[in-house]
Design an enzyme around this catalytic site. Structure first.
Site, PDB file in Angstrom:
ATOM      1  N   SER A 276      28.934 -42.897  14.562  1.00  0.00           N
ATOM      2  CA  SER A 276      28.084 -42.678  15.736  1.00  0.00           C
ATOM      3  C   SER A 276      27.106 -41.557  15.467  1.00  0.00           C
ATOM      4  CB  SER A 276      28.941 -42.301  16.946  1.00  0.00           C
ATOM      5  OG  SER A 276      29.426 -40.971  16.819  1.00  0.00           O
ATOM      6  N   ASP A 277      25.998 -41.568  16.194  1.00  0.00           N
ATOM      7  CA  ASP A 277      25.189 -40.364  16.241  1.00  0.00           C
ATOM      8  C   ASP A 277      26.015 -39.310  16.982  1.00  0.00           C
ATOM      9  OD1 ASP A 277      23.091 -38.566  16.061  1.00  0.00           O
ATOM     10  OD2 ASP A 277      21.582 -40.021  16.678  1.00  0.00           O
ATOM     11  N   TRP A 278      25.576 -38.066  16.913  1.00  0.00           N
ATOM     12  CA  TRP A 278      26.363 -36.956  17.454  1.00  0.00           C
ATOM     13  C   TRP A 278      26.469 -37.066  18.977  1.00  0.00           C
ATOM     14  CZ3 TRP A 278      26.647 -37.521  12.778  1.00  0.00           C
ATOM     15  CH2 TRP A 278      27.117 -36.588  11.870  1.00  0.00           C
TER      16      TRP A 278
END
Length: 839
Positions: A276-278
């Protein structure tokens, strides 16, 4: 019903995410295999498929506990941080090492210095896949040398709107060019043993509302525009893919099964892992079952909640095993599970600097050059005024996760480089033109008196000032605070001047405006002040030892004085080089396309007294230029990296031909772009944005709508002249062969980018571009020399995506081909008939 309304209605009718991706729930999921497919990808990307890899991973999976398995599927706090973006603990008892993940679109972002390369958009401007691979190799080597295992790069998303804050981090508005370059950057990174993570999958084309916006696009639009770069990266062997923040057709990208399992893995055969992105993970069960393998940067959903879901039976343990297998198989492919991993290389700063300069020269785009104002020779080279703050302070990189701090002995100022190149006999004077960092508050202004220009706040202590100042008349002030550690609390008449919500997180501070020359973080705000007394309070809390802060300002009078000085210096010189800037960053979009501050007025004032003014743009994306006609030349240098000063001087003085061409269209009117004045297209209405421009992204839209741009896609001038001639187009296998001759008709050696565009198929009822970029060649020729160029258009180039069979279909019939120097300078035109296979 208008065409735009028709498309929007069609999108609404399409509805489900699966249908929009061509899955519709009926594309079979193909589980990743570690055999032939992994070997092919490893070969393509420079990593080695290792004997017994599958058995080794099987053995590890059998020995891992559920707790250990989930530890490999989320980020954690690094016990020995190197300043990187993320950390995934390993399992020491089984010899599984941790992973360190660094940001890196234009270099490796860690605590130590690294080579600051030109922004990817500048790399793309070279139209040179081989250079893109070399760019990737520099980053790959540096990442390994700096203790990293995974690079969060490249960014593949298209430049859809000129307002997007991260346009400088990506490549182009054109799907074909993006795909070509991204594939080579991935190969270059992984040639050096660093795992590349392509991002942000998918439709993350803006910062505004990026956490929640629902990006809605038809199946054909997706496959022919945004997805092409990701597909190419997967084919190049990318080890990891990062899911985007936004929703895609109603479902968050990080829990979007049609995107992750059915398309990425099923149709494309991706066998790496998806992170995932952050903070972009929104669930546990939905995300894992949709195909998300790793949550970053913590385990909010993939830590205890995932273990509890397995024990409760809502997530089968084999789903966890599959995610772990993807991570371990990729680690093994890159040699990270070996008993004795390959030693990390040493940094090679000299090689990195050489490549940085090469890219900055190759990507420099000369937009305008009236009466041969450039290159600087004779009197123009011996009597110069250099104007603008970025002439004195080097503009290295954009802000956000792309910001890289170079070695201390790198990143000279353009002023120094110009003076060195002009030589001892030349007169080169500098004027600021615009004050980026402010002046100290005048002595005697504050009551009680206080020196707020440079204060040290000891650790654990507090500095507090409360006072007032009086203005005799209304004024416009820009207040600036410079600081290390925690941002001071500055209040004017009780209002917080620099509220946290004004900007992005402190992590995204960077670039020129985000940092003073001595490294202090800078925040600024412009305020209209009424005459009378104003109350000022400043509170600073000491954190790290030696924490400092400064409070400074500029006024209407100081700004006028700066412009007046610039005008005087410009009038006394033969020629002017005026540096203009725009500081873009992750976390926020641009609010307009004009230059910030008073730079437009500065350019107009300087050009009024010296028409031999060249404007050098250190900007992120397309720029509005109401001052264009008053200038002699405009050189687009984007964010040119640590060697940008030398590269800029080389182009200005003609030591190198400007080799870059625009990878994005510059609009003549902010309202006339592919997203235009339609808020549903950008930034979205009610949390929903529609890609109703369809396949007409970038220059395709300008052609379809017959809108004249300020500068077209592919545009870029040379110091020599070029002639295109003798075009032939003929069938070749299942495609076409395009041949033509390019001749350097000038008196100087030069570089050009020959571009081939393809017209629509009369046999397809699908929406098609008026002209699509089908191929290109970067060439360098001596004066008077010519070269015969051959560009092959394969079946994929000749195809459109048909949502009926969910497949690419070749557009048969008479296809027109154009050849020239930009999407609007196409002197050659011919046609050939494309026949169906077997006919």
């Amino acid at each position: 019903m208008s065409e735009a309304v028709s498309r929007r209605t069609a999108i609404r009718l399409l509805g489900a995410a699966g249908a929009a991706l061509g899955a519709g729930g009926c594309v079979p999921q193909v589980p990743p295999r570690a055999g032939a497919r992994t070997a092919a990808r490893a070969s393509a990307a420079g990593a080695t498929a290792r004997p017994g890899a599958g058995a080794r991973v099987d053995a590890l999976l059998e020995r891992l506990t559920l707790e250990e398995k989930t530890t490999l599927l989320h980020g954690a706090v690094d016990p020995a941080p190197l300043g990187q973006a993320g950390y995934v603990p390993g399992v020491p008892r089984l010899g599984i090492p941790p992973l360190r993940l660094a940001d890196g679109p234009a270099g490796v972002r860690v605590a130590r210095p690294a080579t600051a390369l030109p922004a990817p958009v500048m790399l793309a401007s070279a139209f040179d896949p081989a250079l893109a691979r070399a760019y990737g190799r520099v980053i790959g080597r540096e990442g390994r040398a700096l203790g990293q295992d995974v690079l969060l790069s490249p960014m593949v998303n298209l430049i859809r709107t000129p307002y997007a804050g991260r346009n400088f981090e990506t490549y182009s508005e054109d799907p074909r060019l993006t795909a070509d370059l991204v594939a080579e950057v991935v190969r270059g990174i992984q040639d050096e043993g660093l795992i590349a993570t392509v991002k942000h999958f998918a439709l993350n084309n803006q910062e505004k509302g990026r956490d929640t916006v629902d990006a809605v696009a038809t199946e054909q639009t997706l496959h022919e525009t945004e997805l092409r770069g990701f597909e190419a990266a997967v084919a190049a062997g990318a080890g990891s893919v990062m899911g985007a923040y936004n929703k895609v057709n109603g479902t968050y990208a990080c829990e979007n099964k049609p995107l992750l399992n059915e398309l990425l893995r099923g149709r494309w055969g991706f066998d790496g892992w998806v992170m995932s992105d952050w903070q972009a993970t929104h669930s546990t069960v939905a995300a894992v079952t949709a195909g998300l393998d790793m949550e970053m940067p913590t385990g909010t959903h993939f830590g205890d909640p995932l273990r509890e879901a397995v024990r409760a039976g809502s997530v089968p343990e084999h789903a966890v095993d599959l995610a772990v297998r993807r991570v371990l198989s990729t680690m093994d492919r890159f040699g990270l599970l070996e008993a004795s991993p390959a030693p990390r290389p040493a940094r090679d700063p000299a090689a990195g600097a050489a490549l940085a300069r090469r890219v900055a020269v190759a990507g420099a785009v000369l937009l305008r050059n009236e009466k041969a104002a450039l290159p600087l020779t004779g009197a123009a080279a011996s009597s110069l005024a250099v104007i603008g703050p970025t002439g004195q302070v080097p503009f290295v990189s954009g802000g956000g996760s792309a910001h890289v701090v170079p070695d201390r002995d790198r990143a000279a100022s353009p002023l120094a480089a110009i003076r060195a190149r002009a030589g001892k006999g030349a007169e080169v004077r500098h004027a600021l033109g615009e004050d980026l960092y402010g002046r100290p508050l005048p002595a005697g202004l504050l009551t009680p008196a206080a020196a707020l220009d440079d204060q040290v706040v000891d650790a654990g202590k507090e500095h507090h000032y409360e006072g007032a100042f009086t203005l005799r008349e209304a004024d416009e002030w820009t207040l600036l605070v410079h600081y290390t550690g925690k941002r001071p609390d500055v209040r004017l008449d009780g209002e917080e001047v620099f509220p946290v919500q004004q900007g992005v997180a402190e992590y995204f501070a960077g670039g020129l405006l985000g940092a003073a020359p001595d490294g202090l973080t800078v925040r600024r705000r412009t305020l209209a002040l009424a005459p009378g007394t104003h109350k000022l309070t400043v509170g600073a809390h000491g954190g790290d030892p030696g924490a400092r802060f400064r409070l400074r300002h500029t006024t209407r009078a100081s700004r006028a004085a700066d412009v007046a000085e610039a005008v005087r210096v410009a009038a006394a010189a033969h020629s002017v080089v005026l540096f203009a800037y725009e500081d873009a960053t992750e976390g926020s979009d641009r609010t307009g396309l004009g230059l910030p501050g008073g730079q437009a007025r500065l350019i107009e004032a300087v050009a009024a007294v010296n028409p031999r003014t060249t404007v050098v743009l250190n900007t992120s994306s397309s720029t509005a230029m109401p001052w264009l006609a008053r200038t002699a030349a405009v050189l687009q240098m984007y964010y040119p990296g640590q060697e940008g000063a030398g590269a800029t001087a080389a182009v200005l003085f003609g030591d190198a031909d400007p080799g870059g061409r625009l990878t994005q269209t510059f609009p003549a009117d902010e309202r006339a772009t592919p997203v235009g004045a339609d808020p549903v297209r950008y930034p979205g209405v009610g949390g929903r944005q529609e890609y109703s421009e369809g396949v007409h992204v970038g220059h395709r839209w300008y052609d379809a709508e017959r809108v004249a741009p300020l500068f077209p896609f592919g545009h870029g001038l040379s110091y020599t002249t070029w002639q295109y001639e003798k075009l032939t187009v003929r069938p070749r296998g299942t495609g076409l062969r395009v041949e033509f001759t390019v001749r350097n008709t000038g008196r100087r050696a030069g570089t050009d980018v020959a571009q081939v565009y393809l017209g629509p198929s009369p046999d397809l009822t699908l929406d098609q571009p008026v002209r699509a970029l089908a191929g290109y060649r970067r060439i360098s020729l001596a004066p008077g020399r010519s070269q015969r160029i051959a560009v092959d258009l394969d079946a994929r180039t000749l195809s459109s995506w048909d949502p009926g069979p969910h497949a690419w279909v070749v557009g048969t019939g008479r296809r027109e081909v154009w050849v020239g120097r930009s999407s609007r300078e196409l002197p050659l035109r011919a046609a050939a008939v494309v026949r169906a296979a077997g006919r």
